[in-house]
Design a protein around this motif. Structure first.
Motif, PDB file in Angstrom:
ATOM      1  N   PRO A 171       0.826  -1.211   0.000  1.00 25.06           N
ATOM      2  CA  PRO A 171       0.000   0.000   0.000  1.00 25.06           C
ATOM      3  C   PRO A 171       0.857   1.257   0.000  1.00 25.06           C
ATOM      4  O   PRO A 171       1.766   1.410   0.806  1.00 25.06           O
ATOM      5  N   TYR A 172       0.564   2.143  -0.951  1.00 21.78           N
ATOM      6  CA  TYR A 172       1.362   3.352  -1.086  1.00 21.78           C
ATOM      7  C   TYR A 172       0.458   4.582  -1.209  1.00 21.78           C
ATOM      8  O   TYR A 172      -0.522   4.583  -1.955  1.00 21.78           O
ATOM      9  N   ALA A 173       0.800   5.622  -0.465  1.00 22.75           N
ATOM     10  CA  ALA A 173       0.132   6.913  -0.634  1.00 22.75           C
ATOM     11  C   ALA A 173       1.193   7.987  -0.543  1.00 22.75           C
ATOM     12  O   ALA A 173       2.177   7.844   0.187  1.00 22.75           O
ATOM     13  N   SER A 174       1.006   9.078  -1.298  1.00 25.13           N
ATOM     14  CA  SER A 174       2.039  10.109  -1.337  1.00 25.13           C
ATOM     15  C   SER A 174       2.066  10.914  -0.040  1.00 25.13           C
ATOM     16  O   SER A 174       3.054  11.533   0.287  1.00 25.13           O
ATOM     17  N   LYS A 175       0.947  10.917   0.669  1.00 28.39           N
ATOM     18  CA  LYS A 175       0.881  11.660   1.929  1.00 28.39           C
ATOM     19  C   LYS A 175       0.264  10.782   3.004  1.00 28.39           C
ATOM     20  O   LYS A 175      -0.424   9.809   2.707  1.00 28.39           O
ATOM     21  N   ALA A 176       0.480  11.184   4.234  1.00 31.07           N
ATOM     22  CA  ALA A 176      -0.077  10.421   5.345  1.00 31.07           C
ATOM     23  C   ALA A 176      -1.394  11.001   5.826  1.00 31.07           C
ATOM     24  O   ALA A 176      -2.033  10.456   6.717  1.00 31.07           O
ATOM     25  N   GLN A 177      -1.801  12.140   5.221  1.00 30.04           N
ATOM     26  CA  GLN A 177      -3.035  12.795   5.684  1.00 30.04           C
ATOM     27  C   GLN A 177      -3.707  13.538   4.544  1.00 30.04           C
ATOM     28  O   GLN A 177      -3.101  13.777   3.497  1.00 30.04           O
ATOM     29  N   ASP A 178      -4.977  13.901   4.756  1.00 31.61           N
ATOM     30  CA  ASP A 178      -5.676  14.684   3.729  1.00 31.61           C
ATOM     31  C   ASP A 178      -5.341  16.167   3.886  1.00 31.61           C
ATOM     32  O   ASP A 178      -4.538  16.538   4.750  1.00 31.61           O
ATOM     33  N   GLU A 179      -5.958  17.018   3.065  1.00 29.37           N
ATOM     34  CA  GLU A 179      -5.584  18.433   3.066  1.00 29.37           C
ATOM     35  C   GLU A 179      -6.011  19.143   4.343  1.00 29.37           C
ATOM     36  O   GLU A 179      -5.560  20.245   4.630  1.00 29.37           O
ATOM     37  N   LEU A 180      -6.889  18.513   5.138  1.00 28.13           N
ATOM     38  CA  LEU A 180      -7.297  19.114   6.412  1.00 28.13           C
ATOM     39  C   LEU A 180      -6.501  18.551   7.586  1.00 28.13           C
ATOM     40  O   LEU A 180      -6.751  18.897   8.738  1.00 28.13           O
ATOM     41  N   GLY A 181      -5.568  17.658   7.271  1.00 27.44           N
ATOM     42  CA  GLY A 181      -4.743  17.089   8.332  1.00 27.44           C
ATOM     43  C   GLY A 181      -5.286  15.810   8.950  1.00 27.44           C
ATOM     44  O   GLY A 181      -4.773  15.340   9.962  1.00 27.44           O
ATOM     45  N   ILE A 203      -6.807  11.843  -2.366  1.00 29.46           N
ATOM     46  CA  ILE A 203      -7.030  11.548  -0.952  1.00 29.46           C
ATOM     47  C   ILE A 203      -8.331  12.221  -0.530  1.00 29.46           C
ATOM     48  O   ILE A 203      -8.415  13.442  -0.464  1.00 29.46           O
ATOM     49  N   TYR A 204      -9.361  11.399  -0.320  1.00 33.48           N
ATOM     50  CA  TYR A 204     -10.692  11.921  -0.019  1.00 33.48           C
ATOM     51  C   TYR A 204     -11.221  11.361   1.295  1.00 33.48           C
ATOM     52  O   TYR A 204     -10.942  10.220   1.642  1.00 33.48           O
ATOM     53  N   ARG A 205     -12.046  12.180   1.944  1.00 38.38           N
ATOM     54  CA  ARG A 205     -12.819  11.662   3.069  1.00 38.38           C
ATOM     55  C   ARG A 205     -14.037  10.935   2.498  1.00 38.38           C
ATOM     56  O   ARG A 205     -14.617  11.377   1.510  1.00 38.38           O
ATOM     57  N   LEU A 206     -14.370   9.813   3.109  1.00 36.22           N
ATOM     58  CA  LEU A 206     -15.586   9.112   2.728  1.00 36.22           C
ATOM     59  C   LEU A 206     -16.519   9.119   3.933  1.00 36.22           C
ATOM     60  O   LEU A 206     -16.158   8.654   4.998  1.00 36.22           O
ATOM     61  N   ARG A 207     -17.699   9.705   3.753  1.00 34.24           N
ATOM     62  CA  ARG A 207     -18.654   9.803   4.856  1.00 34.24           C
ATOM     63  C   ARG A 207     -19.837   8.914   4.534  1.00 34.24           C
ATOM     64  O   ARG A 207     -20.559   9.144   3.560  1.00 34.24           O
ATOM     65  N   CYS A 208     -20.028   7.895   5.360  1.00 30.75           N
ATOM     66  CA  CYS A 208     -21.171   7.001   5.164  1.00 30.75           C
ATOM     67  C   CYS A 208     -22.393   7.617   5.821  1.00 30.75           C
ATOM     68  O   CYS A 208     -22.296   8.305   6.830  1.00 30.75           O
ATOM     69  N   VAL A 209     -23.573   7.350   5.250  1.00 31.09           N
ATOM     70  CA  VAL A 209     -24.819   7.874   5.810  1.00 31.09           C
ATOM     71  C   VAL A 209     -25.056   7.308   7.213  1.00 31.09           C
ATOM     72  O   VAL A 209     -25.798   7.870   8.004  1.00 31.09           O
ATOM     73  N   GLU A 210     -24.376   6.206   7.523  1.00 27.23           N
ATOM     74  CA  GLU A 210     -24.499   5.606   8.857  1.00 27.23           C
ATOM     75  C   GLU A 210     -23.630   6.316   9.901  1.00 27.23           C
ATOM     76  O   GLU A 210     -23.444   5.791  10.995  1.00 27.23           O
ATOM     77  N   ALA A 211     -23.098   7.460   9.546  1.00 23.86           N
ATOM     78  CA  ALA A 211     -22.361   8.317  10.485  1.00 23.86           C
ATOM     79  C   ALA A 211     -20.971   7.799  10.856  1.00 23.86           C
ATOM     80  O   ALA A 211     -20.436   8.159  11.894  1.00 23.86           O
ATOM     81  N   TRP A 212     -20.370   6.962  10.013  1.00 20.98           N
ATOM     82  CA  TRP A 212     -18.952   6.676  10.178  1.00 20.98           C
ATOM     83  C   TRP A 212     -18.219   7.186   8.939  1.00 20.98           C
ATOM     84  O   TRP A 212     -18.839   7.466   7.914  1.00 20.98           O
ATOM     85  N   SER A 213     -16.919   7.352   9.075  1.00 23.20           N
ATOM     86  CA  SER A 213     -16.171   7.903   7.940  1.00 23.20           C
ATOM     87  C   SER A 213     -14.755   7.330   7.894  1.00 23.20           C
ATOM     88  O   SER A 213     -14.282   6.734   8.857  1.00 23.20           O
ATOM     89  N   MET A 214     -14.125   7.531   6.751  1.00 23.26           N
ATOM     90  CA  MET A 214     -12.740   7.104   6.564  1.00 23.26           C
ATOM     91  C   MET A 214     -12.037   8.164   5.716  1.00 23.26           C
ATOM     92  O   MET A 214     -12.687   9.010   5.097  1.00 23.26           O
ATOM     93  N   VAL A 215     -10.708   8.089   5.695  1.00 22.35           N
ATOM     94  CA  VAL A 215      -9.930   8.919   4.780  1.00 22.35           C
ATOM     95  C   VAL A 215      -9.167   7.951   3.879  1.00 22.35           C
ATOM     96  O   VAL A 215      -8.417   7.100   4.364  1.00 22.35           O
TER      97      VAL A 215
END
Lengths: 226, 333
Positions: free
Chosen positions: B73-83, B149-161
């Motif tokens: 697994p590779y990502a260019s950053k460890a966080q999204d633009e909001l940190g 790098i996006y936040r994913l917000r589920c309608v069930e009120a949990w989220s991931m980045v």
């Protein structure tokens, strides 16, 4: 003095029930310890504690009908334990919600969750019913309340209905399990309706009085084989 | 999970070259994006604003070019633009709402392991001047793959980045050239009950259908994802080809797409069909608009404790709010 075997014979149901009821808790702790709670531990704890509470509450509600239908009186000795375990898991379920899920942030909880969502309201109500039942489950309270104790503890059925509703209303689409629970609870409630109860006990009493079961049950079960 | 630096997997000279290349590509993309901003708005007002913004946080418009050939697994950053810290690969691949397989989030990955994703064709038809059927492999070559790098917000009120890899829907639309009557995109998932046990039940009206307004689809944030964490998508995450609209609830992100139609009427999505009082066509993340079941004011990041406030349009208000100017967002949930 009773031998170990005699003790086992006397208390086997109590032992089985306690072991079974503690298994989910042991599994939870084990999975926590071994970091095996899946991608979302909070959701995992929510699910497991809720499931355990509802099943144990159902089992405790099943004790009375099992006794009256099958004359299996020993089941009454574990009714209280089952109810208390149900309360334990319900309390863990709520504690997980308030503590791990919401991080004890009551602003968030009251602003957006409990007061507006029907599944939250019924879930919380179920817990608030179980709470006094758990407190008054001791012999002392039983004496103090007398006849009212029985009346009060019939509320366990209300808690069961509210708990199943809680589950039914929170599920998004797949209602299989909530409906299974609802059906079982429906049957248990049906068996408690006085007409049904009388009808069943009519079948029960006669053979029970004429055969050994009624007399033998009063006597401690004896060990017959070597 | 043990963190393995990509330097340990890729021979170092290639790794360093790639890094250099990607940094280069990133800054070029960033410069272009900033230039585009300046051109679109009144230059005097927007230039300093854009400059100060980029010093505050990484501008969202600078997406590095990406490939899917990483062994780990590779990502260019460890966080999204909001940190916000990225979720772990294992979390993203093992906690999925994908009812075609099962309603058990953790059960999707094991159940979908054998799902056939090659070959895979995607038909683009309807009100377009150049209807086309693409092979996913060709799309990977044809359209520039970027890391998003996006936040994913589920309608069930949990989220991931999540660090997706994918390409802009706009790129594909440019090729097929929608006719002027085309107002909406209708997406359809694969129908394969023999491989997808959930489709053997009548839970939803299979196959899954979703839709977007054409201007929503043209928004640069709207992508088709083909990968995640520098690797091809797993079946559990919607392989080989799925929709990502980060300002909308997760269920809009239809997975395993086989058909895209340009139409003139608003499509009825699978969830609108199931419960139109709970799930609307727009499904924009909005803490002010309540869902009958879950409050949308707060959310919990998967893997973390405690809730955080939900952001309007999931934090992409600047980029997408203009799409809904003058609309009643309570009525158009």
């Amino acid at each position: 003095m009773d031998t170990l075997r005699q003790k086992l014979n006397k208390h086997w149901l109590w032992i089985v029930v306690n072991l079974a009821a503690l298994t989910p808790l042991v599994l939870l702790l084990w999975n926590f310890w071994t970091d095996n709670m899946g991608a979302d531990p909070v959701a995992y704890i929510t699910k497991k504690t809720g499931q355990s509470a509802i099943i144990l509450l159902g089992l405790s509600l099943a004790c009375t009908p099992i006794n009256s239908m099958f004359g299996f009186r020993r089941v009454l000795t574990v009714r209280k334990s089952l109810g208390l375990y149900a309360f334990l898991y319900a309390a863990l379920h709520l504690l997980n919600f308030v503590g791990l899920d919401y991080g004890f942030n009551f602003n968030y909880i009251f602003a957006d969750a409990v007061l507006t969502k029907r599944y939250m309201l019924v879930g919380l109500s179920a817990f608030l019913i179980l709470l006094p039942l758990a407190i008054t489950s001791t012999k002392g309270w039983m004496k103090r309340l007398g006849r009212d104790w029985k009346r009060l503890h019939k509320l366990a059925y209300a808690a069961g209905v509210l708990a199943v509703l809680h589950y039914l209303w929170l599920v998004k689409l797949d209602l299989t399990w909530p409906l299974i629970y609802a059906t079982i609870l429906g049957v248990l409630l049906f068996l408690r309706v006085s007409h049904v109860r009388k009808f069943i006990s009519r079948f029960q009493r006669k053979p029970a009085a004429s055969t050994k079961s009624a007399t033998v049950r009063k006597v401690r079960p004896m060990i017959t084989e070597g | 999970m043990i963190k393995i630096a990509s330097s340990e997997i890729t021979p170092e000279h290639i790794y360093l070259n790639r890094r250099k290349f990607m940094v280069g590509a990133g800054s070029i993309a960033g410069a272009l994006a900033l230039a585009a901003c300046g051109k679109a708005d009144a230059p005097a007002a927007s230039a300093p604003a854009a400059a100060s913004q980029s010093t505050l946080k990484t501008p969202l418009t600078a997406f590095p070019k990406a490939t899917l050939d990483h062994a780990e697994p590779y990502a260019s950053k460890a966080q999204d633009e909001l940190g916000n810290k990225l979720n772990k690969y294992d979390e993203i691949t093992n906690y999925n709402n994908y009812y075609e397989f099962t309603t058990d989030k953790e059960g999707v990955n094991p159940l979908s392991e054998g799902f056939t994703t090659t070959p895979w064709k995607v038909e683009v038809s309807g009100l377009v001047n150049n209807p086309k059927t693409y092979d996913v492999d060709d799309m990977l070559k044809k359209f520039t793959q970027e890391e998003r790098i996006y936040r994913l917000r589920c309608v069930e009120a949990w989220s991931m980045v999540i660090p997706w890899v994918g390409f802009k829907i706009a790129d594909l639309l440019k090729e097929v050239d929608p006719k002027s009557e085309a107002k909406f995109l209708k997406f359809t998932s694969v129908m394969r009950p023999e491989e997808m046990p959930g489709q053997q039940t009548g839970m939803l009206n299979w196959p899954y259908v979703e839709g977007l307004r054409i201007d929503e689809a043209m928004n640069p944030l709207a992508i088709f994802a083909t990968g995640m964490y520098g690797k091809p998508l797993l079946a559990a995450n919607g392989a080989p080809f799925r929709l990502i609209t980060p300002w909308k609830y997760g269920f809009k992100g239809i997975k395993a797409i086989v058909k895209i139609e340009l139409v003139d009427t608003q499509p009825v999505s699978a969830w609108m069909n199931a419960a139109s009082n709970e799930y609307g066509f727009y499904a924009n993340v909005n803490p002010e608009v309540d869902h009958p079941r879950w409050s949308q004011a707060t959310e919990r990041r998967v893997g973390a404790l405690g809730h955080i406030p939900t952001l309007k349009f999931n934090g992409y208000e600047q980029e997408v709010a203009s799409l809904y100017a003058g609309m009643d967002l309570k009525a158009n949930y």
